[in-house]
Every structure is written in structure tokens, then in C-alpha cells.
Design a protein around this motif. Structure first.
Motif, PDB file in Angstrom:
ATOM      1  N   GLN A  29       4.652  -0.968 -13.337  1.00 46.76           N
ATOM      2  CA  GLN A  29       5.592  -2.058 -12.960  1.00 46.76           C
ATOM      3  C   GLN A  29       5.473  -2.423 -11.088  1.00 46.76           C
ATOM      4  OE1 GLN A  29       9.456  -0.220 -13.208  1.00 46.76           O
ATOM      5  NE2 GLN A  29       8.968   0.711 -14.975  1.00 46.76           N
ATOM      6  N   SER A  30       4.646  -1.201 -11.014  1.00 44.16           N
ATOM      7  CA  SER A  30       3.094  -2.130  -9.396  1.00 44.16           C
ATOM      8  C   SER A  30       2.942  -3.665  -9.922  1.00 44.16           C
ATOM      9  CB  SER A  30       2.218  -0.953  -9.104  1.00 44.16           C
ATOM     10  OG  SER A  30       1.334  -1.242 -10.466  1.00 44.16           O
ATOM     11  N   GLY A  31       2.628  -3.989 -10.196  1.00 45.45           N
ATOM     12  CA  GLY A  31       2.784  -5.464 -10.398  1.00 45.45           C
ATOM     13  C   GLY A  31       1.001  -5.995 -10.921  1.00 45.45           C
ATOM     14  N   MET A  32       0.831  -4.813 -11.505  1.00 47.08           N
ATOM     15  CA  MET A  32      -0.492  -4.745 -11.590  1.00 47.08           C
ATOM     16  C   MET A  32      -1.471  -6.256 -12.654  1.00 47.08           C
ATOM     17  SD  MET A  32      -3.013  -1.561 -12.400  1.00 47.08           S
ATOM     18  CE  MET A  32      -2.660  -1.298 -10.772  1.00 47.08           C
ATOM     19  N   PHE A  33      -0.538  -5.969 -13.588  1.00 45.94           N
ATOM     20  CA  PHE A  33      -0.364  -7.100 -15.208  1.00 45.94           C
ATOM     21  C   PHE A  33       0.317  -7.890 -14.906  1.00 45.94           C
ATOM     22  CE2 PHE A  33      -1.244  -2.285 -16.151  1.00 45.94           C
ATOM     23  CZ  PHE A  33      -2.632  -1.917 -15.960  1.00 45.94           C
ATOM     24  N   ARG A  34      -0.531  -8.677 -15.994  1.00 46.38           N
ATOM     25  CA  ARG A  34       0.331 -10.472 -16.202  1.00 46.38           C
ATOM     26  C   ARG A  34       1.709 -10.064 -16.894  1.00 46.38           C
ATOM     27  NH1 ARG A  34      -4.493 -11.677 -17.324  1.00 46.38           N
ATOM     28  NH2 ARG A  34      -3.803 -12.722 -19.031  1.00 46.38           N
ATOM     29  N   ASP A  35       2.110 -11.197 -16.465  1.00 43.12           N
ATOM     30  CA  ASP A  35       3.997 -10.643 -18.109  1.00 43.12           C
ATOM     31  C   ASP A  35       3.267 -11.014 -19.322  1.00 43.12           C
ATOM     32  OD1 ASP A  35       5.475 -10.481 -15.790  1.00 43.12           O
ATOM     33  OD2 ASP A  35       6.146 -11.915 -15.880  1.00 43.12           O
ATOM     34  N   ASN A  36       2.108 -11.625 -19.362  1.00 36.38           N
ATOM     35  CA  ASN A  36       2.177 -11.905 -20.690  1.00 36.38           C
ATOM     36  C   ASN A  36       0.679 -10.774 -21.256  1.00 36.38           C
ATOM     37  OD1 ASN A  36       0.026 -13.161 -19.679  1.00 36.38           O
ATOM     38  ND2 ASN A  36      -0.090 -15.256 -20.331  1.00 36.38           N
ATOM     39  N   SER A  63      -5.854   3.781  -9.789  1.00 40.33           N
ATOM     40  CA  SER A  63      -4.658   3.760  -8.678  1.00 40.33           C
ATOM     41  C   SER A  63      -4.299   2.156  -8.090  1.00 40.33           C
ATOM     42  CB  SER A  63      -6.249   3.376  -7.527  1.00 40.33           C
ATOM     43  OG  SER A  63      -5.309   2.910  -6.059  1.00 40.33           O
ATOM     44  N   TYR A  64      -2.959   2.241  -7.706  1.00 41.09           N
ATOM     45  CA  TYR A  64      -2.599   0.971  -7.324  1.00 41.09           C
ATOM     46  C   TYR A  64      -1.691   0.957  -6.185  1.00 41.09           C
ATOM     47  CZ  TYR A  64       1.652   3.919  -8.397  1.00 41.09           C
ATOM     48  OH  TYR A  64       3.077   4.849  -6.968  1.00 41.09           O
ATOM     49  N   ARG A  65      -1.197  -0.204  -6.543  1.00 36.30           N
ATOM     50  CA  ARG A  65      -0.746  -0.598  -4.521  1.00 36.30           C
ATOM     51  C   ARG A  65       0.365  -0.999  -4.369  1.00 36.30           C
ATOM     52  NH1 ARG A  65      -4.640  -3.840  -1.954  1.00 36.30           N
ATOM     53  NH2 ARG A  65      -2.974  -3.870  -0.115  1.00 36.30           N
ATOM     54  N   TYR A  66       1.477  -0.365  -3.587  1.00 43.35           N
ATOM     55  CA  TYR A  66       2.654  -0.003  -3.258  1.00 43.35           C
ATOM     56  C   TYR A  66       2.913  -0.274  -2.074  1.00 43.35           C
ATOM     57  CZ  TYR A  66       7.190   1.869  -2.594  1.00 43.35           C
ATOM     58  OH  TYR A  66       8.863   1.809  -2.292  1.00 43.35           O
ATOM     59  N   ARG A  70      -2.489   2.321  -1.126  1.00 44.92           N
ATOM     60  CA  ARG A  70      -2.985   2.517  -1.332  1.00 44.92           C
ATOM     61  C   ARG A  70      -3.023   3.776  -2.877  1.00 44.92           C
ATOM     62  NH1 ARG A  70      -7.737   1.201  -1.017  1.00 44.92           N
ATOM     63  NH2 ARG A  70      -8.537   2.583  -0.553  1.00 44.92           N
ATOM     64  N   ILE A  71      -2.657   3.768  -3.376  1.00 40.97           N
ATOM     65  CA  ILE A  71      -1.555   5.482  -4.375  1.00 40.97           C
ATOM     66  C   ILE A  71      -2.695   5.565  -5.184  1.00 40.97           C
ATOM     67  CG2 ILE A  71      -0.449   6.664  -5.564  1.00 40.97           C
ATOM     68  CD1 ILE A  71       2.069   4.985  -4.198  1.00 40.97           C
ATOM     69  N   ASN A  72      -4.032   6.564  -4.877  1.00 43.17           N
ATOM     70  CA  ASN A  72      -4.764   7.240  -5.795  1.00 43.17           C
ATOM     71  C   ASN A  72      -3.922   8.558  -6.882  1.00 43.17           C
ATOM     72  OD1 ASN A  72      -6.827   5.475  -4.800  1.00 43.17           O
ATOM     73  ND2 ASN A  72      -7.333   7.012  -3.199  1.00 43.17           N
ATOM     74  N   ILE A  73      -3.659   8.301  -8.117  1.00 41.68           N
ATOM     75  CA  ILE A  73      -3.834   9.178  -9.106  1.00 41.68           C
ATOM     76  C   ILE A  73      -5.325   9.729  -9.759  1.00 41.68           C
ATOM     77  CG2 ILE A  73      -2.376   8.775 -11.444  1.00 41.68           C
ATOM     78  CD1 ILE A  73      -0.168   7.954  -9.468  1.00 41.68           C
ATOM     79  N   ILE A  74      -5.049  11.243  -9.680  1.00 38.16           N
ATOM     80  CA  ILE A  74      -5.211  11.797 -10.206  1.00 38.16           C
ATOM     81  C   ILE A  74      -4.753  12.671 -11.664  1.00 38.16           C
ATOM     82  CG2 ILE A  74      -7.423  13.914  -9.761  1.00 38.16           C
ATOM     83  CD1 ILE A  74      -6.666  13.337  -6.595  1.00 38.16           C
ATOM     84  N   ASP A  75      -5.950  12.248 -12.536  1.00 42.40           N
ATOM     85  CA  ASP A  75      -4.724  12.595 -14.213  1.00 42.40           C
ATOM     86  C   ASP A  75      -5.700  13.666 -14.248  1.00 42.40           C
ATOM     87  OD1 ASP A  75      -3.009  12.385 -16.211  1.00 42.40           O
ATOM     88  OD2 ASP A  75      -4.092  11.083 -17.229  1.00 42.40           O
ATOM     89  N   THR A  76      -4.162  14.992 -14.648  1.00 39.34           N
ATOM     90  CA  THR A  76      -5.305  16.260 -14.842  1.00 39.34           C
ATOM     91  C   THR A  76      -5.277  16.640 -16.068  1.00 39.34           C
ATOM     92  OG1 THR A  76      -2.946  17.165 -14.254  1.00 39.34           O
ATOM     93  CG2 THR A  76      -4.645  16.809 -12.463  1.00 39.34           C
ATOM     94  N   PRO A  77      -5.340  17.637 -16.758  1.00 36.95           N
ATOM     95  CA  PRO A  77      -5.752  18.078 -17.949  1.00 36.95           C
ATOM     96  C   PRO A  77      -4.162  19.176 -17.719  1.00 36.95           C
ATOM     97  CG  PRO A  77      -7.849  17.806 -17.386  1.00 36.95           C
ATOM     98  CD  PRO A  77      -7.100  17.813 -15.909  1.00 36.95           C
ATOM     99  N   GLY A  78      -3.686  18.643 -19.478  1.00 37.08           N
ATOM    100  CA  GLY A  78      -2.536  19.948 -19.405  1.00 37.08           C
ATOM    101  C   GLY A  78      -2.976  20.999 -19.708  1.00 37.08           C
ATOM    102  N   SER A 262      -8.919   0.162  -9.410  1.00 43.44           N
ATOM    103  CA  SER A 262      -7.776  -0.369  -9.850  1.00 43.44           C
ATOM    104  C   SER A 262      -7.743  -0.387 -11.345  1.00 43.44           C
ATOM    105  CB  SER A 262      -8.459  -1.876  -9.384  1.00 43.44           C
ATOM    106  OG  SER A 262      -7.147  -2.717  -9.317  1.00 43.44           O
ATOM    107  N   GLY A 263      -6.190   0.348 -10.911  1.00 39.94           N
ATOM    108  CA  GLY A 263      -5.803   0.881 -12.501  1.00 39.94           C
ATOM    109  C   GLY A 263      -6.751   1.379 -12.537  1.00 39.94           C
ATOM    110  N   ASN A 264      -6.719   1.569 -14.145  1.00 35.73           N
ATOM    111  CA  ASN A 264      -8.116   2.579 -15.130  1.00 35.73           C
ATOM    112  C   ASN A 264      -9.596   2.041 -14.603  1.00 35.73           C
ATOM    113  OD1 ASN A 264      -7.554   1.035 -16.802  1.00 35.73           O
ATOM    114  ND2 ASN A 264      -7.719   2.419 -18.110  1.00 35.73           N
ATOM    115  N   ARG A 265      -9.917   0.672 -14.242  1.00 38.03           N
ATOM    116  CA  ARG A 265     -10.909  -0.113 -13.824  1.00 38.03           C
ATOM    117  C   ARG A 265     -11.462   0.699 -13.019  1.00 38.03           C
ATOM    118  NH1 ARG A 265     -10.998  -4.568 -13.136  1.00 38.03           N
ATOM    119  NH2 ARG A 265      -8.575  -5.224 -12.133  1.00 38.03           N
ATOM    120  N   GLN A 266     -12.674   0.573 -12.471  1.00 35.22           N
ATOM    121  CA  GLN A 266     -13.719   0.162 -11.629  1.00 35.22           C
ATOM    122  C   GLN A 266     -13.990  -0.368 -10.641  1.00 35.22           C
ATOM    123  OE1 GLN A 266     -16.999   3.536 -12.812  1.00 35.22           O
ATOM    124  NE2 GLN A 266     -16.034   4.719 -13.129  1.00 35.22           N
ATOM    125  N   VAL A 267     -13.830  -1.015  -9.591  1.00 31.46           N
ATOM    126  CA  VAL A 267     -14.404  -1.849  -9.113  1.00 31.46           C
ATOM    127  C   VAL A 267     -15.395  -1.549  -8.249  1.00 31.46           C
ATOM    128  CG1 VAL A 267     -11.856  -3.086  -9.417  1.00 31.46           C
ATOM    129  CG2 VAL A 267     -12.525  -1.705  -7.507  1.00 31.46           C
TER     130      VAL A 267
END
Length: 599
Positions: A29-36, A63-66, A70-78, A262-267
Motif C-alpha cells: 500500500q506504499s505504492g512500491m509495486f506496480r498494480d500488475n 524499507s519503504y517510503r511514506y 523513509r521507514i526502515n522495518i526490522i523484522d524480529t523473530p517471534g 528498498s522493500g526487501n531488496r538490497q540497493v
């Protein structure tokens, strides 16, 4: 990106509360991906084991843009067994997003990670997920989060936490659970909450460089990558810096590559500034905890304190009769190299050689922590054996101490009696009980030893309808002897191939772990005896042909379904005189060579 427009936030959740699905929706929903554009579900679960089990095993970054942020997400093990990673990655975060199930509320594993987040003084933001469930109870869930934070002595400003409600699976978020949901909208509520309540990263870009490695990644082209947050200063490609190692030594290196997310990719990036979370290449033997710093004014950051391991197992080369048939890496030297490589990325894992034999003593946070390592090695082509897990004890003031777990059990009311009885025999003490809507939630304090191998018994007692979760609680006095397994094993008499007729006769003696037509060897365990003593059997004994009848006459052989033993089941099942043989194609149970000699 300006430093004040960066937000670094860790996502905390219990296993299966929807954390990875929520990250998918934030990206989408941040618009990172194309609709298709085709996007995989659970994007951050990149390991095969994570997708198969539906849990986060290794911490990851995205990471994604709002807007301008820029919001950096750190996914932690549950799961608390991977808590060593949680302690490290929270160093990169400036806030924590706590995700809780609207029906279950905060669970013991959540308690563990929230405790670490509060110790790091991170503000807590709450997302109540899965409000589309019929049994959702949003107000109760928020009250439980408040009670949890109060129990952890959180300051007043953290107790006044912001809350949003929604369903990550259906892709909507709401300010109030009474609002009308619109699937595919509302994720900006979470982004806005992060921007308003999580402070920008601290640090001074004019100070000497300080960049501490919190996790390790691997690139087939660049080798090992160190991931962390730039605490102070800046760094660019081809900069000459020094690395302060864990032993205190200083090593000069040159930065060859810098990657952002960017997303889950390294740039690729040319430069990283204060507050950025990046991956850096340039040091072949990079390890967790080292600090990249200025060569003219080196200022290493404090080393990361990691809670000690509580369980250990012996990893030994395979000496079974079928050794070497499946695996590519079979020697103790192969084992040593692979375990040493694992300790570079997982500082919660301890490896030391066995003093009185061949192999290695591997210590970790729990059964799941070690079983995931075993499964990874098995899939990589390693062949070896492991012993029964044993709890690590310590001595304080002349008294033997052992680790205790806080166990939370959710069962139907009719099963509470058998659960309390079984846990009582395992030295468990009931400390709290809540009954609501025919379901009982009980909390126990129980020695870690008592939980080894209990899960399968628990699922049997509750007809598969109960859930149990546990987290390390405290060190306490030694509770005395605990008998985990009361039944003996069926042991193969000699090398053979199993026959249906023999198994038909053996199934009266207990549960079988094998099917007809399997190659077996002397000393292999093929079933559980219904009595306490071990039973030596011949699973190749066929029906004899006589002059009165043919061997295929009489009644048909009808076999009951055999028990499929997973790796975790096998590790939980074995006794001290038994081994789990692990190969890329098979997992077998066997008696140890010393036990067979005594027999």
C-alpha cells in the motif's frame, strides 16, 4: 534522506500473529509495486524453513517510503529460542511496533521481546491484528498489553501507547474497532503512527564514524555482509576504516560496497549517513558485534550482551552402518567448519569440542534453536548424529541451579485436569488460571528439563486442540529427578528389510515408526514398546511355507498407520543412551554403540 526524516522501527509479535503479512501490506500500500506486478506472499520470509513452518527464524531488514519519510522495518523473530537475534537487532531500532492477535492477546514470547525493547528505552506502538475473527476481543487485548507493560515497570509515557486495529490478511487498518472496514486501505494509519511517535535516529554526522554490525548476510559475489545502523559519522565506498573486533584488536579494511534497502531488496549506495541502516562489504571474516570506526580516532561501541544458552546437544560424526550413503559432508572436520561458520552469524550459539570423545558440544537457547540448525545442515548435505538435549546447570553459593520456564497453556476446560496432572509430575507449579468461554489459560513455572519432549504428550492429551508457549523465566534450585519417557523402545536384532507380516505381529507390542520395505540395521529403533523395558525384535520375520498351506493364505495383513517422526519428535523422544542419526535423506533413531555393547 535527511536524518530527521528517517524512522527505524522493529516489529514485535508472537509466532503466527501476522507480522510478516502486515509488512507485505505496508510495502504493497506504499505504492512500491506496480498494480500488475506479481509479489510473493510473506515477502520477508526468504528462507525455505520459514515458509514451511510459518515462523520468522532470522531477522531481516526492509524499507519503504511514506511521503517525505523513509521507514526502515526490522523484522524480529517471534520465538524466544531466537532471542539472541532480537537483542542484537533492537540496537538498530528507535521504536517498536507491537503486533498482537485480537483473540489471544500478548503471549509469553511477546513478553520476552517487549522486555528487551523496554530495556532499550524504545517507545511501544500497538497494532491489534485479526479483528475479523469471530472471537476477537479488542478491548480485552489492549488491557492485556497495558498489564504486560505495567508488569515490566514501563514508564508512564510508554504506558500511554497509541493503538490501531485491523486485519493484515484483509489489508485494512482502523482507528477504532467499531469503524467500518474497507479492505485494501488504512495502512497509512500505521505509517502515520510511526512518523508521529517514533523519534528520528540519534547521532552526529560530524563525529568520527561508528557503525556496529548487528546481523550477517551473505552474497555469492561479495561474501559476508555486515548489517547495522550508522550511529555516528558517515562512510562511503572505498573509504579506509578500521574494524574493532570482539577481542579488542583493530584491523584496517576498505569498504568495497554499501547497500541500502528498498522493500526487501538490497540497493547499492555511494554513501551512508548517520541513522541509515545498511549492509557493508569489505571484510571477509566479519562477525556480529564488531565496530567499523575512524582510523584516526577509533571509538568502538560497547559489545552486545547476550543471554547465556540453556540447552546443549552433542553433534558427533555418523558411525552407523549406513554412514556415508547420503551425505556429502560426513567427517568431524566438516562438522567443525560448518559449526564455526554458524557461530560467526549466531552469537547465541556456543560450540566447544567434546573432551572425552569425537564431536562437538553445541549450546543454544532451546530445542527449536538447535533443531533449526540441524535441519539447515541436513539440507546442505551434512550427515551426523545428535544426542538427547541436556539442560545447562550452574552453581551458586554451593547450590545447584537450573533454568525455569514460564509456560502458558490454552486448553478446553475438559482437558485441564490431565494437563495439570502431567505438568505436576514434571515439577511444574501452577501460578495462574483464567477461565473464559469454556477455554482455560494456565501459567506454570517449570524446569526446562520438564519440557523436553513434553509437546507431543501434550498434543495427545488435548487431542491436538491445545496450545503451549514458554519463555525463560529465571534460575532456580535443582528440582530433583524428572522422568520424561516411561516406555521402552523396539530395537532391531540384525540388519534386514522390514516385512509387513512381521510388523503386523509387532504392532500389538506398541507404536511403530517404520513401514514395510525399509532397510534397517542392528540397533536401530523402529518403534515404542508399550512397556518400560526395551524389546529386541526381528521385523524381517515372514510367514513360513508348510506342506499344509501356502505362505500367502489365511487372513490379509492389515497394518495400522505408522507414526511419522519429525526431527523435533525424534530429538524429544530419545533417551540418554540413544542417538538421532541425521542425513540429507533420512532421520533415524538408534541405540548408541555403548548401549548396544551393554545389551
Amino acid at each position: 534522506m535527511k536524518q530527521e526524516n528517517i524512522r527505524n522501527v522493529a516489529i514485535i509479535a508472537h509466532v503466527d500473529h501476522g507480522k510478516t503479512t502486515l509488512v507485505d501490506q505496508l510495502f504493497r500500500q506504499s505504492g512500491m509495486f506496480r498494480d500488475n506486478q506479481k509479489v510473493a506472499e510473506r515477502l520477508m520470509d526468504s528462507m525455505d524453513l520459514e515458509r514451511e513452518r510459518g515462523i520468522t527464524i532470522a531477522s531481516k531488514n526492509g524499507s519503504y517510503r511514506y511521503g517525505d519519510y523513509r521507514i526502515n522495518i526490522i523484522d524480529t523473530p517471534g520465538h524466544a529460542d531466537f532471542g539472541g537475534q532480537v537483542e542484537r537487532v533492537l540496537r538498530m531500532a528507535d521504536g517498536a511496533l507491537l503486533l498482537v492477535d485480537a483473540q489471544e492477546g500478548p503471549m509469553p514470547q511477546t513478553f520476552f521481546v517487549v522486555k528487551k525493547a523496554l530495556a532499550a528505552n524504545l517507545p511501544i506502538l500497538v497494532v491489534v491484528n485479526k479483528i475479523d475473527k469471530d472471537a476477537a476481543r479488542c478491548d480485552w487485548c489492549v488491557d492485556q498489553v497495558f498489564d504486560l507493560l505495567a508488569r515490566l515497570d514501563a514508564p508512564d509515557e510508554i504506558l500511554d501507547f497509541p493503538v490501531v486495529y485491523g486485519s493484515a490478511k484483509l489489508g485494512y487498518m482502523l482507528e477504532s474497532p467499531d469503524d467500518n472496514p474497507v479492505p485494501g486501505s488504512g495502512m497509512e494509519l500505521i505509517s502515520e503512527m510511526i512518523v508521529r511517535h517514533v523519534p528520528p535516529p540519534e547521532g552526529d554526522p560530524e563525529k568520527p564514524l561508528q557503525f556496529q554490525v548487528n546481523t550477517i548476510d551473505y552474497s555469492p559475489y561479495l561474501g559476508r555482509l555486515g548489517i547495522g545502523k550508522v550511529a555516528n559519522g558517515t562512510m562511503g565506498i572505498n573509504d579506509s576504516v578500521v574494524v574493532a573486533r570482539r577481542d579488542g584488536s583493530i584491523v584496517p579494511v576498505r569498504i568495497t560496497k554499501i547497500f541500502g534497502f528498498s522493500g526487501n531488496r538490497q540497493v547499492p549506495l555511494e554513501r551512508a549517513c548517520t541513522g541509515d541502516i545498511v549492509a557493508v562489504a569489505g571484510m571477509e571474516d566479519i562477525t556480529v558485534g564488531v565496530t567499523f570506526t575512524d582510523p584516526d580516532d577509533p571509538r568502538p561501541l560497547p559489545l552486545i550482551e547476550i543471554d547465556p544458552p540453556t540447552i546443549s546437544m552433542n553433534f558427533i560424526p555418523n558411525d552407523a552402518p549406513f554412514a556415508g550413503q547420503d551425505g556429502r559432508f560426513v567427517t568431524s572436520r566438516h562438522l567443525e567448519e560448518r559449526l564455526a561458520r554458524e557461530t560467526l552469524a549466531d552469537v547465541a550459539l556456543h560450540v566447544e569440542p567434546i573432551e572425552d570423545g569425537v564431536g562437538f558440544r553445541v549450546s543454544g537457547r532451546g530445542e527449536l534453536h538447535l533443531s533449526i540448525l540441524i535441519e539447515k545442515m541436513r539440507r546442505e548435505g551434512y550427515e551426523f548424529q545428535v544426542t538427547r538435549p541436556s539442560v545447562i546447570m550452574k552453581e551458586e553459593d554451593g547450590q545447584l541451579m537450573e533454568p525455569y520456564e514460564e509456560l502458558t497453556v490454552d486448553v478446553d476446560e475438559k482437558y485441564q485436569g490431565v494437563v495439570i496432572e502431567k505438568l505436576g509430575s514434571l515439577k511444574g507449579v501452577l501460578v495462574d488460571m483464567q477461565i473464559e468461554g469454556g477455554m482455560v489459560r494456565m501459567r506454570f513455572h517449570i524446569p526446562t528439563r520438564g519440557l523436553l519432549g513434553y509437546r507431543s504428550q501434550f498434543l495427545t492429551d488435548t487431542r491436538g486442540m491445545g496450545t503451549m508457549n514458554y519463555v525463560f523465566s529465571h534460575w532456580g534450585p535443582y528440582a530433583g529427578d524428572i522422568q520424561n519417557r516411561t516406555s521402552g523402545a523396539m530395537i532391531v536384532k540384525e540388519n534386514c528389510t522390514s516385512v509387513a507380516y512381521a510388523l503386523f505381529n509387532l504392532q500389538e507390542r506398541g507404536k511403530l515408526f517404520i513401514r514395510p520395505g525399509q532397510e534397517l540395521y542392528r540397533g536401530q529403533i523402529i518403534g515404542e514398546h508399550c512397556r518400560a523395558a526395551d524389546l529386541v525384535v526381528n521385523p524381517a520375520k515372514g510367514k513360513k511355507l508348510t506342506n499344509m498351506r501356502a505362505s500367502g493364505s489365511d487372513e490379509a495383513v492389515v497394518l495400522s498407520p505408522h507414526v511419522e517422526m519429525s526431527l523435533e519428535d525424534c530429538i524429544a523422544y530419545v533417551n540418554d543412551d540413544e542417538l538421532v542419526e541425521v542425513t540429507p535423506k533420512a532421520i533415524r533413531l538408534r541405540k548408541s554403540r555403548q548401549a548396544r555393547i551393554r545389551a
